[in-house]
Design a protein around this motif. Structure first.
Motif, short mmCIF file in Angstrom:
data_model
loop_
_atom_site.label_atom_id
_atom_site.label_comp_id
_atom_site.label_asym_id
_atom_site.label_seq_id
_atom_site.Cartn_x
_atom_site.Cartn_y
_atom_site.Cartn_z
N MET A 1 -26.84 34.45 -27.23
CA MET A 1 -25.93 33.32 -27.40
C MET A 1 -25.35 32.96 -26.04
N ALA A 2 -25.60 31.77 -25.58
CA ALA A 2 -25.25 31.42 -24.21
C ALA A 2 -23.86 30.83 -24.06
N MET A 3 -23.16 30.68 -25.13
CA MET A 3 -21.78 30.21 -25.02
C MET A 3 -21.04 30.65 -26.27
N ASN A 4 -19.73 30.56 -26.25
CA ASN A 4 -18.94 31.07 -27.36
C ASN A 4 -17.90 30.06 -27.79
N PRO A 5 -18.25 29.17 -28.72
CA PRO A 5 -17.28 28.17 -29.18
C PRO A 5 -16.03 28.78 -29.77
N ALA A 6 -16.14 29.99 -30.33
CA ALA A 6 -14.98 30.62 -30.94
C ALA A 6 -13.89 30.86 -29.91
N PHE A 7 -14.25 31.42 -28.76
CA PHE A 7 -13.26 31.69 -27.73
C PHE A 7 -12.81 30.41 -27.05
N SER A 8 -13.68 29.43 -26.96
CA SER A 8 -13.28 28.14 -26.40
C SER A 8 -12.19 27.51 -27.25
N ARG A 9 -12.33 27.65 -28.55
CA ARG A 9 -11.32 27.11 -29.47
C ARG A 9 -9.99 27.84 -29.32
N ILE A 10 -10.03 29.16 -29.20
CA ILE A 10 -8.80 29.93 -29.05
C ILE A 10 -8.10 29.58 -27.75
N ASP A 11 -8.87 29.48 -26.67
CA ASP A 11 -8.28 29.12 -25.38
C ASP A 11 -7.67 27.73 -25.42
N ARG A 12 -8.33 26.82 -26.14
CA ARG A 12 -7.83 25.45 -26.24
C ARG A 12 -6.50 25.43 -26.98
N GLU A 13 -6.39 26.18 -28.06
CA GLU A 13 -5.15 26.21 -28.83
C GLU A 13 -4.04 26.90 -28.05
N TYR A 19 -0.19 28.64 -31.74
CA TYR A 19 -1.21 28.75 -32.76
C TYR A 19 -0.60 28.37 -34.10
N ALA A 20 -0.75 27.13 -34.45
CA ALA A 20 -0.30 26.66 -35.77
C ALA A 20 1.13 27.08 -36.07
N GLY A 21 2.01 26.90 -35.10
CA GLY A 21 3.42 27.20 -35.33
C GLY A 21 3.86 28.56 -34.87
N PHE A 22 2.89 29.46 -34.54
CA PHE A 22 3.26 30.78 -34.07
C PHE A 22 3.77 30.68 -32.64
N GLY A 23 4.76 31.51 -32.37
CA GLY A 23 5.33 31.52 -31.02
C GLY A 23 6.35 30.43 -30.79
N PHE A 125 -16.24 25.48 -34.12
CA PHE A 125 -15.62 24.16 -34.18
C PHE A 125 -14.95 23.87 -35.53
N SER A 126 -14.99 24.84 -36.43
CA SER A 126 -14.32 24.67 -37.71
C SER A 126 -12.81 24.71 -37.53
N LYS A 127 -12.09 23.95 -38.32
CA LYS A 127 -10.63 23.90 -38.22
C LYS A 127 -9.98 25.14 -38.83
N LYS A 128 -10.71 25.87 -39.66
CA LYS A 128 -10.19 27.06 -40.30
C LYS A 128 -11.06 28.27 -39.96
N VAL A 129 -10.48 29.44 -40.04
CA VAL A 129 -11.24 30.67 -39.84
C VAL A 129 -11.97 30.98 -41.13
N ASN A 130 -13.28 30.80 -41.12
CA ASN A 130 -14.10 30.99 -42.31
C ASN A 130 -14.75 32.37 -42.27
N VAL A 131 -14.16 33.32 -42.99
CA VAL A 131 -14.66 34.69 -42.97
C VAL A 131 -16.07 34.79 -43.54
N GLY A 132 -16.36 33.99 -44.57
CA GLY A 132 -17.69 34.01 -45.15
C GLY A 132 -18.77 33.65 -44.15
N LEU A 133 -18.51 32.61 -43.35
CA LEU A 133 -19.49 32.21 -42.34
C LEU A 133 -19.64 33.28 -41.27
N ILE A 134 -18.54 33.92 -40.91
CA ILE A 134 -18.58 34.96 -39.89
C ILE A 134 -19.42 36.15 -40.38
#
Length: 291
Positions: A1-13, A19-23, A125-134
């Motif tokens: 896997m040559a890139m990681n959208p999951a971490f890109s999303r976390i860094d973006r948020e 994070y959705a009101g946290f902090g 790129f999903s707006k929610k953390v989808n455990v099933g997909l993971i």
């Protein structure tokens, strides 16, 4: 896997300030914010509390990450180990199954490779953390690893064991180097890495097509004179991806991300580890074939 959208999303948020009101502190009367973990006091003067009640409230322990639903390093470690266990179990099962029926290796290989690649983008790129997909992604990665490993090992005996040892050693080395500050991850290095990794992903997809057309004796572009050097570049990229992942986990934990992000972070770490293993497997196979 040559890139990681999951971490890109976390860094973006994280860059957006939470994070959705946290902090974020909730406004309090008179413009003051209540300290984290402090008890809630009555809203008006009509509500009175006894001295003992006040003392009991002050004696309570401050709310920790678990109490507030925030991410901890233990959460990431546990989810990573769980996903790694799934990948490993499916890999072993696929190895045993495909080893007895080598004719189905390629279909299983392609299903796992393209299926996991597609899901990685859907997860990232999903707006929610989808455990099933993971979890499904972990299964598909296991299918891919099992099929590709048993195939390579039959063609280049011992290459799988060498790739596994190199992957584990590199993982440990990158973590120590990042932890001690020898390997730094900055905003600029993240951007450069992201662009190079995306280009490498496109290159790998083109190479898959070239290999199916018979270029480079089945190696595609890697079959050329400098194929080993390209494979070495892949190892370097996958290795630095781990440093980026470690830094992203650290930022998510310190930034107060929700606990559910542990699934996303664990998924990203395992994906990078699999990428590194595949790059080592390819590199050692190329070197062995040239002997």
């Amino acid at each position: 896997m040559a890139m990681n959208p999951a971490f890109s999303r976390i860094d973006r948020e994280a860059a957006q300030g939470g994070y959705a009101g946290f902090g974020q502190q909730q406004p309090q009367p008179h413009g003051y914010a209540a300290p984290q973990g402090s008890p809630a006091f009555p809203a008006g003067p009509s509500e009175t509390m006894s001295e003992q009640q006040l003392q009991d409230m002050y004696n309570q322990a401050s709310a920790g990450p678990v109490d507030t639903g925030r991410l901890t390093l233990d959460d990431v470690v546990m989810k990573s180990l769980m996903l790694f266990g799934i990948v490993l179990a499916v890999t072993v099962g696929t190895w045993l199954f495909v080893g007895e029926q080598p004719g189905i290796a390629m279909p299983v290989w392609l299903l796992g490779m393209f299926g996991s690649l597609g899901l990685s983008f859907a997860i990232g790129f999903s707006k929610k953390v989808n455990v099933g997909l993971i979890l499904t992604h972990a299964v598909l990665q296991g299918l891919f690893l099992g099929a590709v490993s048993v195939t390579f090992n039959s063609m280049f005996p011992g290459v799988v064991a060498t790739a596994v040892v190199a992957t584990m050693a590199t993982f440990a080395g990158m973590f120590i180097g990042w932890k001690l500050g020898f390997i730094r991850v900055t905003s600029k290095s993240r951007r450069i890495f992201g662009m190079v990794a995306m280009g490498y992903l496109v290159f790998m997809l083109v190479n898959v097509g070239a290999s199916f057309l018979g270029f480079g004796d089945g190696w595609g572009i890697y079959g050329g004179e400098w194929g080993w050097l390209i494979a070495l570049l892949g190892v370097a990229l996958a290795s630095y991806s781990l440093a980026v992942d470690f830094d992203s986990v650290d930022r998510a934990v310190s930034g107060g991300a929700p606990e559910k992000y542990s699934w996303l972070l664990g998924h990203g770490l395992i994906a990078s580890l699999v990428w590194l293993y595949i790059e080592f497997l390819r590199l050692f196979a190329i070197l062995q074939s040239s002997d």
